[in-house]
Design a protein around this motif. Structure first.
Motif, mmCIF file in Angstrom:
data_model
loop_
_atom_site.group_PDB
_atom_site.id
_atom_site.type_symbol
_atom_site.label_atom_id
_atom_site.label_comp_id
_atom_site.label_asym_id
_atom_site.label_seq_id
_atom_site.Cartn_x
_atom_site.Cartn_y
_atom_site.Cartn_z
ATOM 1 N N TYR A 37 61.414 55.891 10.468
ATOM 2 C CA TYR A 37 60.813 57.228 10.478
ATOM 3 C C TYR A 37 60.047 57.526 9.197
ATOM 4 C CZ TYR A 37 62.555 58.540 15.005
ATOM 5 O OH TYR A 37 62.749 58.596 16.352
ATOM 6 N N GLY A 40 56.773 55.905 9.808
ATOM 7 C CA GLY A 40 56.000 56.599 10.821
ATOM 8 C C GLY A 40 55.454 57.947 10.373
ATOM 9 N N ARG A 96 66.524 60.860 18.431
ATOM 10 C CA ARG A 96 65.213 61.448 18.131
ATOM 11 C C ARG A 96 65.371 62.650 17.211
ATOM 12 N NH1 ARG A 96 60.985 58.487 18.909
ATOM 13 N NH2 ARG A 96 59.719 60.362 19.006
ATOM 14 N N ALA A 162 55.879 61.335 17.816
ATOM 15 C CA ALA A 162 55.699 60.813 19.169
ATOM 16 C C ALA A 162 55.319 59.337 19.161
ATOM 17 C CB ALA A 162 54.647 61.631 19.902
ATOM 18 N N ALA A 163 54.719 58.870 18.069
ATOM 19 C CA ALA A 163 54.293 57.479 17.987
ATOM 20 C C ALA A 163 55.417 56.544 17.536
ATOM 21 C CB ALA A 163 53.111 57.368 17.030
ATOM 22 N N ILE A 164 56.559 57.096 17.201
ATOM 23 C CA ILE A 164 57.682 56.287 16.700
ATOM 24 C C ILE A 164 58.625 55.957 17.841
ATOM 25 C CG2 ILE A 164 59.644 56.228 15.109
ATOM 26 C CD1 ILE A 164 58.078 58.271 13.373
ATOM 27 N N ASP A 165 58.974 54.683 17.948
ATOM 28 C CA ASP A 165 59.931 54.239 18.961
ATOM 29 C C ASP A 165 60.971 53.366 18.272
ATOM 30 O OD1 ASP A 165 61.185 53.731 21.373
ATOM 31 O OD2 ASP A 165 59.879 52.035 21.853
ATOM 32 N N ALA A 166 62.202 53.825 18.236
ATOM 33 C CA ALA A 166 63.261 53.072 17.567
ATOM 34 C C ALA A 166 64.595 53.372 18.243
ATOM 35 C CB ALA A 166 63.330 53.450 16.093
ATOM 36 N N PRO A 167 65.453 52.373 18.378
ATOM 37 C CA PRO A 167 66.778 52.633 18.958
ATOM 38 C C PRO A 167 67.603 53.532 18.051
ATOM 39 C CG PRO A 167 66.638 50.378 18.154
ATOM 40 C CD PRO A 167 65.264 50.968 18.023
#
Length: 196
Positions: A37, A40, A96, A162-167
């Motif tokens: 994050y 990002g 999130r 919104a552009a961040i994707d992480a478990p």
């Protein structure tokens, strides 16, 4: 969003305060997620990212160091030790983040065990003072990943998120920390007084 770093009543450069926090200096999975994050959100210059060493969950303010006697702190820690000893360790999950007026933060799940720790701390404080500072109701456990340092449109921060994707990350909580904290450099920094 608005600037987070305005001076709250009583605070000034050089002044220190006691507070109870959950800290995450030894939480590698939280550091992993925080790093994603921070990267990002790096393009949003109005956000100050929180470094791993400063990740925390604010539990309870105590008072300024120059206003609280060391004997009172000792009695509070003893009371907290008794009360927290009966609570089990637990795990929280961070997924999130959400955007608030002054921060981007995670709301840990489940919140119940965190609330129970805070209640035990407030009860311990009530053994030393007639009333613990702050409100008991309305506590929302959260861990900030970035603080706003100037006004910034919500939409700009939301687009970056919104552009961040992480478990999600998980952390085991086994103690609460009484710390001596300051914010002299637009960052929360502290030394540990007692781990309970």
């Amino acid at each position: 969003m608005a600037d987070h770093w305005w001076w709250r009543p009583g605070w000034r450069v050089g002044r220190r305060g006691y507070a109870w926090h959950l800290t995450f200096r030894d939480a590698p999975d939280v550091h992993r997620l925080a790093g994603v994050y921070r990267q990002g959100l790096a393009g949003v210059k109005e956000l100050d990212p929180v470094p791993d060493a400063s990740l925390h969950l604010t539990m309870q303010q105590v008072g300024f160091v120059d206003e609280v006697a060391e004997e009172q702190v000792k009695l509070m820690v003893e009371a907290a030790t008794r009360r927290l000893a009966v609570l089990p360790a637990f795990e929280i999950e961070l997924a999130r983040p959400v955007i608030t007026r002054e921060a981007v933060r995670w709301d840990p799940v489940p919140a119940g065990p965190v609330v129970a720790v805070r209640l035990a701390i407030r009860q311990a404080m009530a053994e030393v003072w007639p009333m613990a500072p702050g409100r008991e109701a309305g506590f929302v456990p959260h861990i900030s990943i970035a603080y706003s340092n100037a006004p910034v449109p919500y939409s700009a921060v939301a687009a970056a998120l919104a552009a961040i994707d992480a478990p999600p990350a998980r952390a085991r909580v086994e103690k609460a920390d009484l710390i001596v904290i300051h914010r002299d450099q637009r960052m929360y920094e502290w030394t540990e007084h007692s781990a309970v």
